[in-house]
Motif scaffolding. Structure first.
Motif, PDB file in Angstrom:
ATOM      1  N   VAL A  31     121.465 -31.742  48.340  1.00 48.27           N
ATOM      2  CA  VAL A  31     122.851 -31.555  47.931  1.00 48.27           C
ATOM      3  C   VAL A  31     123.471 -30.358  48.657  1.00 48.27           C
ATOM      4  CG1 VAL A  31     124.335 -30.972  45.976  1.00 48.27           C
ATOM      5  CG2 VAL A  31     122.588 -32.696  45.716  1.00 48.27           C
ATOM      6  N   LEU A  32     122.714 -29.307  48.843  1.00 48.87           N
ATOM      7  CA  LEU A  32     123.220 -28.162  49.613  1.00 48.87           C
ATOM      8  C   LEU A  32     123.536 -28.549  51.053  1.00 48.87           C
ATOM      9  CD1 LEU A  32     121.088 -25.106  48.462  1.00 48.87           C
ATOM     10  CD2 LEU A  32     123.536 -25.436  48.193  1.00 48.87           C
ATOM     11  N   ALA A  33     122.681 -29.352  51.655  1.00 46.37           N
ATOM     12  CA  ALA A  33     122.921 -29.802  53.030  1.00 46.37           C
ATOM     13  C   ALA A  33     124.171 -30.670  53.110  1.00 46.37           C
ATOM     14  CB  ALA A  33     121.707 -30.561  53.550  1.00 46.37           C
ATOM     15  N   ALA A  78     132.443 -32.189  44.797  1.00 52.19           N
ATOM     16  CA  ALA A  78     131.399 -32.811  43.977  1.00 52.19           C
ATOM     17  C   ALA A  78     130.050 -32.134  44.207  1.00 52.19           C
ATOM     18  CB  ALA A  78     131.306 -34.299  44.288  1.00 52.19           C
ATOM     19  N   CYS A  79     129.720 -31.853  45.457  1.00 50.48           N
ATOM     20  CA  CYS A  79     128.454 -31.173  45.757  1.00 50.48           C
ATOM     21  C   CYS A  79     128.444 -29.772  45.175  1.00 50.48           C
ATOM     22  CB  CYS A  79     128.220 -31.126  47.259  1.00 50.48           C
ATOM     23  SG  CYS A  79     127.792 -32.714  47.963  1.00 50.48           S
ATOM     24  N   PHE A  80     129.583 -29.089  45.241  1.00 53.14           N
ATOM     25  CA  PHE A  80     129.678 -27.754  44.662  1.00 53.14           C
ATOM     26  C   PHE A  80     129.406 -27.794  43.161  1.00 53.14           C
ATOM     27  CE2 PHE A  80     132.161 -24.401  42.617  1.00 53.14           C
ATOM     28  CZ  PHE A  80     131.633 -23.292  43.229  1.00 53.14           C
ATOM     29  N   LEU A  81     129.977 -28.772  42.478  1.00 53.82           N
ATOM     30  CA  LEU A  81     129.758 -28.885  41.036  1.00 53.82           C
ATOM     31  C   LEU A  81     128.310 -29.247  40.711  1.00 53.82           C
ATOM     32  CD1 LEU A  81     133.060 -30.651  39.973  1.00 53.82           C
ATOM     33  CD2 LEU A  81     132.413 -28.250  39.650  1.00 53.82           C
ATOM     34  N   ILE A  82     127.695 -30.092  41.532  1.00 55.45           N
ATOM     35  CA  ILE A  82     126.290 -30.448  41.318  1.00 55.45           C
ATOM     36  C   ILE A  82     125.407 -29.220  41.506  1.00 55.45           C
ATOM     37  CG2 ILE A  82     124.363 -31.775  42.267  1.00 55.45           C
ATOM     38  CD1 ILE A  82     126.414 -34.011  42.831  1.00 55.45           C
ATOM     39  N   VAL A  83     125.674 -28.434  42.550  1.00 57.74           N
ATOM     40  CA  VAL A  83     124.893 -27.216  42.791  1.00 57.74           C
ATOM     41  C   VAL A  83     125.088 -26.236  41.626  1.00 57.74           C
ATOM     42  CG1 VAL A  83     124.720 -25.184  44.285  1.00 57.74           C
ATOM     43  CG2 VAL A  83     124.797 -27.458  45.274  1.00 57.74           C
ATOM     44  N   ALA A  84     126.307 -26.119  41.137  1.00 54.25           N
ATOM     45  CA  ALA A  84     126.554 -25.235  39.989  1.00 54.25           C
ATOM     46  C   ALA A  84     125.776 -25.716  38.767  1.00 54.25           C
ATOM     47  CB  ALA A  84     128.048 -25.181  39.680  1.00 54.25           C
ATOM     48  N   PHE A  85     125.701 -27.018  38.552  1.00 53.86           N
ATOM     49  CA  PHE A  85     124.929 -27.571  37.441  1.00 53.86           C
ATOM     50  C   PHE A  85     123.459 -27.242  37.587  1.00 53.86           C
ATOM     51  CE2 PHE A  85     122.395 -31.061  35.653  1.00 53.86           C
ATOM     52  CZ  PHE A  85     122.776 -30.954  34.327  1.00 53.86           C
ATOM     53  N   GLU A 117     122.197 -24.667  39.142  1.00 52.54           N
ATOM     54  CA  GLU A 117     122.024 -23.236  38.908  1.00 52.54           C
ATOM     55  C   GLU A 117     122.005 -22.918  37.409  1.00 52.54           C
ATOM     56  OE1 GLU A 117     121.367 -20.682  40.925  1.00 52.54           O
ATOM     57  OE2 GLU A 117     121.155 -22.121  42.555  1.00 52.54           O
ATOM     58  N   ILE A 118     122.795 -23.613  36.651  1.00 52.79           N
ATOM     59  CA  ILE A 118     122.817 -23.392  35.211  1.00 52.79           C
ATOM     60  C   ILE A 118     121.529 -23.890  34.565  1.00 52.79           C
ATOM     61  CG2 ILE A 118     123.927 -24.100  33.056  1.00 52.79           C
ATOM     62  CD1 ILE A 118     126.585 -24.107  34.624  1.00 52.79           C
ATOM     63  N   GLN A 119     121.028 -25.038  35.018  1.00 53.30           N
ATOM     64  CA  GLN A 119     119.841 -25.660  34.422  1.00 53.30           C
ATOM     65  C   GLN A 119     118.545 -24.950  34.809  1.00 53.30           C
ATOM     66  OE1 GLN A 119     119.753 -28.196  32.182  1.00 53.30           O
ATOM     67  NE2 GLN A 119     121.963 -27.929  32.140  1.00 53.30           N
ATOM     68  N   LEU A 120     118.476 -24.390  36.016  1.00 56.10           N
ATOM     69  CA  LEU A 120     117.206 -23.831  36.485  1.00 56.10           C
ATOM     70  C   LEU A 120     117.040 -22.386  36.162  1.00 56.10           C
ATOM     71  CD1 LEU A 120     116.979 -25.601  39.917  1.00 56.10           C
ATOM     72  CD2 LEU A 120     115.865 -26.241  37.801  1.00 56.10           C
ATOM     73  N   GLY A 129     113.117 -32.053  41.884  1.00 58.98           N
ATOM     74  CA  GLY A 129     114.434 -31.471  41.664  1.00 58.98           C
ATOM     75  C   GLY A 129     114.833 -30.498  42.757  1.00 58.98           C
ATOM     76  N   ARG A 130     113.863 -29.776  43.276  1.00 60.80           N
ATOM     77  CA  ARG A 130     114.140 -28.828  44.366  1.00 60.80           C
ATOM     78  C   ARG A 130     114.549 -29.561  45.638  1.00 60.80           C
ATOM     79  NH1 ARG A 130     115.270 -23.805  42.749  1.00 60.80           N
ATOM     80  NH2 ARG A 130     113.769 -23.161  41.192  1.00 60.80           N
TER      81      ARG A 130
END
Length: 58
Positions: free
Chosen positions: A11-13, A46-53, A55-58, A4-5
């Motif tokens: 995704v950040l890249a 889309a990448c921003f939303l994935i990164v936000a997801f 952050e919420i999950q981890l 996951g990391r």
């Protein structure tokens, strides 16, 4: 490091690259500039939303 990391780093890249391409397309006045803005802007969002997801999950 767990898998996951690695996905998070990827995704950040992609977020950074898509944001950079979006800013380049923003200044583009060519006929295809609007299409590039929508494409890279959507990818960046889309990448921003994935990164936000993540952050919420981890």
């Amino acid at each position: 490091m767990e898998q996951g990391r690695y996905l998070y780093i990827l995704v950040l890249a992609v977020f950074v690259i898509a944001g950079r391409k979006f800013l380049d397309a923003w200044r583009d006045e060519a006929p295809g500039g609007t299409t590039r803005r929508v494409l890279f802007g959507g990818l960046c969002l889309a990448c921003f939303l994935i990164v936000a997801f993540f952050e919420i999950q981890l």
